[in-house]
Design a protein around this motif. Structure first.
Motif, PDB file in Angstrom:
ATOM      1  N   ASN A  49      -0.092  46.620  41.595  1.00 46.43           N
ATOM      2  CA  ASN A  49       1.283  46.235  41.286  1.00 46.43           C
ATOM      3  C   ASN A  49       2.181  46.394  42.507  1.00 46.43           C
ATOM      4  O   ASN A  49       3.119  45.629  42.716  1.00 46.43           O
ATOM      5  CB  ASN A  49       1.791  47.115  40.135  1.00 46.43           C
ATOM      6  CG  ASN A  49       3.162  46.686  39.658  1.00 46.43           C
ATOM      7  OD1 ASN A  49       3.457  45.494  39.651  1.00 46.43           O
ATOM      8  ND2 ASN A  49       3.985  47.640  39.290  1.00 46.43           N
ATOM      9  N   TRP A  50       1.877  47.384  43.316  1.00 46.73           N
ATOM     10  CA  TRP A  50       2.670  47.617  44.525  1.00 46.73           C
ATOM     11  C   TRP A  50       2.573  46.411  45.458  1.00 46.73           C
ATOM     12  O   TRP A  50       3.558  46.014  46.079  1.00 46.73           O
ATOM     13  CB  TRP A  50       2.152  48.870  45.213  1.00 46.73           C
ATOM     14  CG  TRP A  50       2.990  49.280  46.366  1.00 46.73           C
ATOM     15  CD1 TRP A  50       4.149  49.974  46.326  1.00 46.73           C
ATOM     16  CD2 TRP A  50       2.733  48.991  47.735  1.00 46.73           C
ATOM     17  NE1 TRP A  50       4.627  50.137  47.589  1.00 46.73           N
ATOM     18  CE2 TRP A  50       3.782  49.554  48.473  1.00 46.73           C
ATOM     19  CE3 TRP A  50       1.730  48.310  48.424  1.00 46.73           C
ATOM     20  CZ2 TRP A  50       3.858  49.470  49.852  1.00 46.73           C
ATOM     21  CZ3 TRP A  50       1.796  48.227  49.799  1.00 46.73           C
ATOM     22  CH2 TRP A  50       2.851  48.806  50.498  1.00 46.73           C
ATOM     23  N   PHE A  51       1.393  45.794  45.494  1.00 43.70           N
ATOM     24  CA  PHE A  51       1.227  44.620  46.349  1.00 43.70           C
ATOM     25  C   PHE A  51       1.807  43.357  45.708  1.00 43.70           C
ATOM     26  O   PHE A  51       2.485  42.578  46.353  1.00 43.70           O
ATOM     27  CB  PHE A  51      -0.262  44.379  46.634  1.00 43.70           C
ATOM     28  CG  PHE A  51      -0.814  45.292  47.680  1.00 43.70           C
ATOM     29  CD1 PHE A  51      -0.496  45.122  49.009  1.00 43.70           C
ATOM     30  CD2 PHE A  51      -1.658  46.331  47.313  1.00 43.70           C
ATOM     31  CE1 PHE A  51      -1.012  45.968  49.971  1.00 43.70           C
ATOM     32  CE2 PHE A  51      -2.166  47.177  48.272  1.00 43.70           C
ATOM     33  CZ  PHE A  51      -1.842  46.993  49.603  1.00 43.70           C
ATOM     34  N   TYR A  52       1.481  43.158  44.415  1.00 48.22           N
ATOM     35  CA  TYR A  52       1.758  41.846  43.816  1.00 48.22           C
ATOM     36  C   TYR A  52       3.005  41.829  42.939  1.00 48.22           C
ATOM     37  O   TYR A  52       3.401  40.772  42.467  1.00 48.22           O
ATOM     38  CB  TYR A  52       0.546  41.381  43.018  1.00 48.22           C
ATOM     39  CG  TYR A  52      -0.676  41.220  43.886  1.00 48.22           C
ATOM     40  CD1 TYR A  52      -0.747  40.183  44.811  1.00 48.22           C
ATOM     41  CD2 TYR A  52      -1.733  42.108  43.811  1.00 48.22           C
ATOM     42  CE1 TYR A  52      -1.845  40.037  45.626  1.00 48.22           C
ATOM     43  CE2 TYR A  52      -2.838  41.972  44.634  1.00 48.22           C
ATOM     44  CZ  TYR A  52      -2.885  40.931  45.536  1.00 48.22           C
ATOM     45  OH  TYR A  52      -3.972  40.789  46.356  1.00 48.22           O
ATOM     46  N   GLU A  53       3.598  42.997  42.699  1.00 49.83           N
ATOM     47  CA  GLU A  53       4.849  43.082  41.942  1.00 49.83           C
ATOM     48  C   GLU A  53       4.779  42.338  40.621  1.00 49.83           C
ATOM     49  O   GLU A  53       5.568  41.431  40.379  1.00 49.83           O
ATOM     50  CB  GLU A  53       6.012  42.562  42.794  1.00 49.83           C
ATOM     51  CG  GLU A  53       6.166  43.316  44.093  1.00 49.83           C
ATOM     52  CD  GLU A  53       7.234  42.710  44.987  1.00 49.83           C
ATOM     53  OE1 GLU A  53       8.389  43.065  44.814  1.00 49.83           O
ATOM     54  OE2 GLU A  53       6.873  41.873  45.840  1.00 49.83           O
ATOM     55  N   PHE A  54       3.792  42.693  39.790  1.00 53.86           N
ATOM     56  CA  PHE A  54       3.743  42.069  38.453  1.00 53.86           C
ATOM     57  C   PHE A  54       4.981  42.477  37.653  1.00 53.86           C
ATOM     58  O   PHE A  54       5.584  41.670  36.979  1.00 53.86           O
ATOM     59  CB  PHE A  54       2.504  42.544  37.682  1.00 53.86           C
ATOM     60  CG  PHE A  54       1.216  42.290  38.399  1.00 53.86           C
ATOM     61  CD1 PHE A  54       0.851  40.995  38.739  1.00 53.86           C
ATOM     62  CD2 PHE A  54       0.364  43.336  38.721  1.00 53.86           C
ATOM     63  CE1 PHE A  54      -0.348  40.767  39.392  1.00 53.86           C
ATOM     64  CE2 PHE A  54      -0.822  43.110  39.373  1.00 53.86           C
ATOM     65  CZ  PHE A  54      -1.180  41.823  39.714  1.00 53.86           C
ATOM     66  N   ASP A  55       5.315  43.809  37.774  1.00 51.56           N
ATOM     67  CA  ASP A  55       6.444  44.377  37.034  1.00 51.56           C
ATOM     68  C   ASP A  55       6.406  44.000  35.568  1.00 51.56           C
ATOM     69  O   ASP A  55       7.383  43.530  34.991  1.00 51.56           O
ATOM     70  CB  ASP A  55       7.778  43.939  37.671  1.00 51.56           C
ATOM     71  CG  ASP A  55       7.958  44.630  39.009  1.00 51.56           C
ATOM     72  OD1 ASP A  55       7.431  45.750  39.144  1.00 51.56           O
ATOM     73  OD2 ASP A  55       8.573  44.034  39.903  1.00 51.56           O
TER      74      ASP A  55
END
Lengths: 604, 250
Positions: free
Chosen positions: A406-412
């Motif tokens: 998530n830190w890389f791709y920012e799904f949030d």
């Protein structure tokens, strides 16, 4: 039929030859092989110029002495004619015939008493004092010359001048400015490579043991222990970070005054060292009772906490000492800054050390508990526990993995980062635990081995040149970015080389040391480490050598070192400068080769 | 007292090294293990301290089930069982003293031994054990500077550092010449008789067996084919152990 086989064979060979010709023809076309260009005289001339420049590294310069000789001249001849005034004939002088002439006419310039074999430009100086080059002269062995020049179209009623200049080297040769710069940068390069190699080696040594198959293949653990480890290690890391933060705050409070700081620095080890000595007795002749063991573990934890506090004091006092010394040391300011930086590094590492220690303690507790459960609890209960723990561990692992993605791709998106991974990870954990008996050992070692190998391969396939771009963004252009980029590449490359050395050790000593009752860590230290010291030294030295050469490349991308200078000089077409820098690199590489062979001789 | 019950070992890949081997060794006995190369002698010795994991059967040592012991229990079992190897298995680049001290690793706290810190008494003991095999003067030499016979004596000193109740000797003299072989065997005999240490020793030469062993067991293709006194090995028994075509040389 009998004759067909040889024919088919010849046909096959013929086809193969044609195929090879086609492949190479295509290769020539793709790589744009152009032989005409190699014969082009203009290109050959340029090549010669560059090669000659490269053969003359810009190392020495001389003080130049200029000798200027002038003679009056008139263009065109005035009405009354013009006679050359007498000049001093004791030194070098020139005569012009005729003494005056029309624009664009040819005149003869003769020189006398010049330095034998000297040469230089001849210029026409009109009243505007502009320098108009009209030719060159070369004096003979007697210091005389005769040459024809064409008078420029600068008619004037005033007297004008014809001038020759000779420049001669005088005095001893001096080190050129390029050489001084190159020296500065090559020193920077050597130290850049040294720091990168040191940093890389520090990380690569422990990692290389994880990436060695012969050490890892026997590491097995029951499912319960693995599940407990997966649950407890993240918790341990968290607790460790928290503890070091508290420690830092307490240390901050106490170390406001130097006296408090020094007192802390003295008291902390005074408590911790005896406690460690008590908690870790040198030899255990009999097995300690469970009660003593728990007490000892507690003692150890307390002493570790105090030790961490002590390290905090140490870090703070070292920073203070460095800051205090730096301005007082004059040209050795860098020593003070270094001390201060060391304190800073220590301060930053405390968090990591504490987290690692706490994770280690938690993991060993998990290990012991897991083994206790598998050997002491009855089967159904163990099975139930194993199912519960594996489910939780699977869920936690999946959530942590998705959180880092998530830190890389920012799904949030909580569904993607928490709920689904928890469910899927839990399910996988549950299925594994249902299918396996709690006592069955899982090959954790081999899994870790493959993970380590994969990470190294990924890190290694990204060149330092790329890493330098990332680090330039982080820490700015300069050698520090280069150090970090090279370190990362060094870790991956050395860990691979080292681990292959570990894999090729003789198994006998390992077997013998294990047979004495030594645990895994002890057998590594006593049977593996002595065997791998010589190859480790030679690989480390070779890596330093590689890093020196790599720093020429990373300099191109802003990573500091001599590469920056080389890149600049090539772009400025200053080939003599570039040549000197390449020479410097070659010298450093050669001397490191010599040094490493000497070191190896000593170590084997 | 060592009890081996129905011990079986099948290596990955299907090689059956031990088939249903059972025997007992009373404390203080000098037991020779004989058999052809590949008959399972080394596997048998290594199963006893679980350097090789048995696939079946049980081993009891002083009434403790070795085969069921946890990793931590194994530390306490192994440290009482010394082992001597055919190829000595010394760490070539370490000093003789360090090699001998390594025999103490089962006793010292792992943490302190990692930074090469042994109790003073261990250093004294190491020198004493080196003195027993008469190479105390070589303590500071590198192990690979010693001759074969000297290296094996270091191996014995390392085993004796463990204060062992039993020594497993895996063809201790197979890489040594006959004269050295007798001197090494004499040290093992001395340890067996003076300290009462049980010795399990695999051997190739029958004259050594006759000279030193109290009792012999023989393996052939992983099976126990003989268990008795050395002098009971007659020509028929010899053929059972070593095969039809074998000829006695010693």
């Amino acid at each position: 039929m009998k004759n067909l086989k040889p024919i088919l064979r010849s046909l096959g060979i013929g086809l193969a030859v044609i195929a090879v010709i086609i492949i190479y023809a295509f290769g020539f076309q793709v790589t744009k092989v152009n032989l005409d260009e190699t014969r082009n005289p203009r290109r050959q001339q340029q090549l010669t110029r560059i090669l000659r420049a490269l053969a003359k590294p810009d190392l020495l310069t001389y003080e130049k002495e200029e000798v200027i000789v002038t003679q009056q001249f008139m263009v065109p001849c005035p009405d009354g004619g013009f006679t050359t005034p007498d000049v001093d004939r004791s030194g070098p002088y020139i005569t012009i015939e005729p003494a005056c002439a029309d624009p664009r006419s040819m005149v003869t310039v003769k020189g006398f008493n010049f330095q034998p074999n000297s040469s230089g430009p001849i210029a026409f100086i009109p009243t505007s004092q502009v320098n108009l080059g009209v030719g060159d002269f070369e004096a003979d062995a007697n210091g005389e010359f005769t040459t024809e020049i064409r008078i420029p179209a600068r008619p004037d009623s005033a007297v004008q001048t014809i001038r020759t200049i000779t420049r001669t080297n005088v005095g001893a040769p001096k080190i050129s400015k390029t050489a001084v710069d190159t020296w500065d940068k090559i020193v920077e390069t050597v130290f850049l490579a040294l720091l990168a190699t040191t940093l890389g080696t520090l990380f690569a040594i422990p990692l290389s043991f994880i990436a060695a198959k012969n050490l890892m293949k026997d590491v097995k653990s029951p499912l319960i222990s693995i599940a407990l480890n997966l649950l407890l290690i993240p918790l341990g890391i968290f607790v460790g970070i928290q503890l070091s933060n508290y420690g830092s705050q307490i240390a901050d409070l106490i170390s406001r005054s130097v006296v408090g700081n020094i007192a802390g620095l003295v008291i902390a080890p005074a408590i911790a060292v005896p406690l460690v000595r008590w908690a870790l007795p040198q030899a255990e002749l009999t097995r300690p009772s469970p009660k003593t063991r728990i007490l000892r573990t507690l003692g150890l934890i307390v002493s570790v906490l105090i030790g961490i506090l002590g390290l905090q004091f140490l870090a703070k006092i070292v920073i203070q000492l460095g800051d205090f010394l730096a301005p007082k040391l004059g040209s050795f300011t860098f020593l003070g800054t270094f001390i201060s930086d060391m304190g800073d590094i220590l301060g930053m590492s405390i968090v990591v050390i504490t987290a690692a220690l706490a994770a280690g303690i938690f993991s060993s507790i998990g290990d012991r508990t897991g083994k206790l459960i598998t050997s002491h609890v009855n089967k159904p209960a163990a099975k139930a526990l194993s199912m519960l723990l594996s489910m939780l561990a699977g869920a936690l692992l999946a959530v942590l993995v998705m959180q880092s993605l998530n830190w890389f791709y920012e799904f949030d998106n909580l569904a993607v980062t928490i709920y689904w991974p928890a469910v899927i990870g839990g399910a996988i954990g549950l299925v594994t635990s249902v299918r396996m008996a709690p006592k069955d050992d899982l090959p954790v070692g081999i899994v870790l081995y493959y993970i380590a190998r994969t990470v190294f391969n990924a890190l290694r396939s990204i060149e330092a040149l790329v890493w330098v771009i990332v680090f330039v963004v982080w820490v700015g252009i300069g050698p520090f970015a280069g150090v970090l980029a090279l370190s990362l590449h060094t870790i991956a490359a050395l860990a691979k080389l080292y681990s292959e050395q570990v894999e090729s050790i003789l198994p006998g000593p390992m077997e013998a040391v294990t047979a004495t009752g030594a645990n895994r860590l002890q057998s590594i230290v006593y049977a593996v480490v002595p065997q791998i010291i010589p190859p480790y030294i030679s690989f480390t030295m070779y890596r330093w050598d590689i890093n020196v050469r790599m720093s020429t490349i990373i300099g191109f991308a802003g990573g500091g070192g001599i590469g920056f200078l080389l890149y600049q000089n090539i772009n400025l077409l200053n080939y003599r400068g570039a040549s000197l820098q390449m020479l410097a690199i070659a010298l450093v590489v050669a001397s490191m080769d010599y040094l490493s062979s000497r070191l190896r001789e000593k170590a084997i | 007292m060592l009890k081996v019950q129905n011990l079986t070992k099948q290596y990955e890949g299907g090689v059956q090294a031990l088939r249903d081997v059972s025997f007992e060794v009373p404390k203080g006995q000098f037991l020779a293990v004989i058999g052809l190369s590949g008959s399972g002698k080394s596997t048998l010795l290594r199963c006893i301290n679980r350097l090789v994991e048995p696939t079946g059967g049980k081993i009891f040592w002083n009434d403790v089930d070795v085969t069921a012991a946890s990793e931590e229990d194994m530390r306490f079992i192994r440290r009482k069982i010394g082992m001597v190897f055919q190829h000595f298995n010394l760490v070539a680049r370490s000093s003789v003293l360090t090699n001998v001290l390594a025999g103490r690793l089962g006793y010292v706290n792992p943490f302190w031994s990692l930074i090469n810190k042994f109790p003073k008494s261990d250093y004294d003991k190491a020198m004493h054990e080196l003195g027993r095999v008469s190479i105390a003067d070589k303590a500071q030499y590198r192990a690979d500077e010693l001759s074969g016979g000297q290296q094996q004596r270091v191996g014995i000193a390392r085993a004796m550092m463990q204060d062992p109740e039993m020594i497993l000797a895996d063809e201790p003299v197979a890489s040594l010449d006959p004269v050295l072989a007798h001197s090494i065997m004499a040290y093992l005999e001395q340890i067996n008789q003076e300290e009462g240490v049980t010795v399990l020793c695999s051997l190739h030469f029958l004259d050594l067996v006759h000279r030193y062993a109290d009792r012999v067991i023989a393996l052939n293709e992983g099976r126990l084919v003989f268990d008795g006194l050395p002098q009971e090995i007659d020509d028929q028994k010899f053929k059972d152990i070593y095969g039809r075509d074998a000829e006695r040389v010693g």
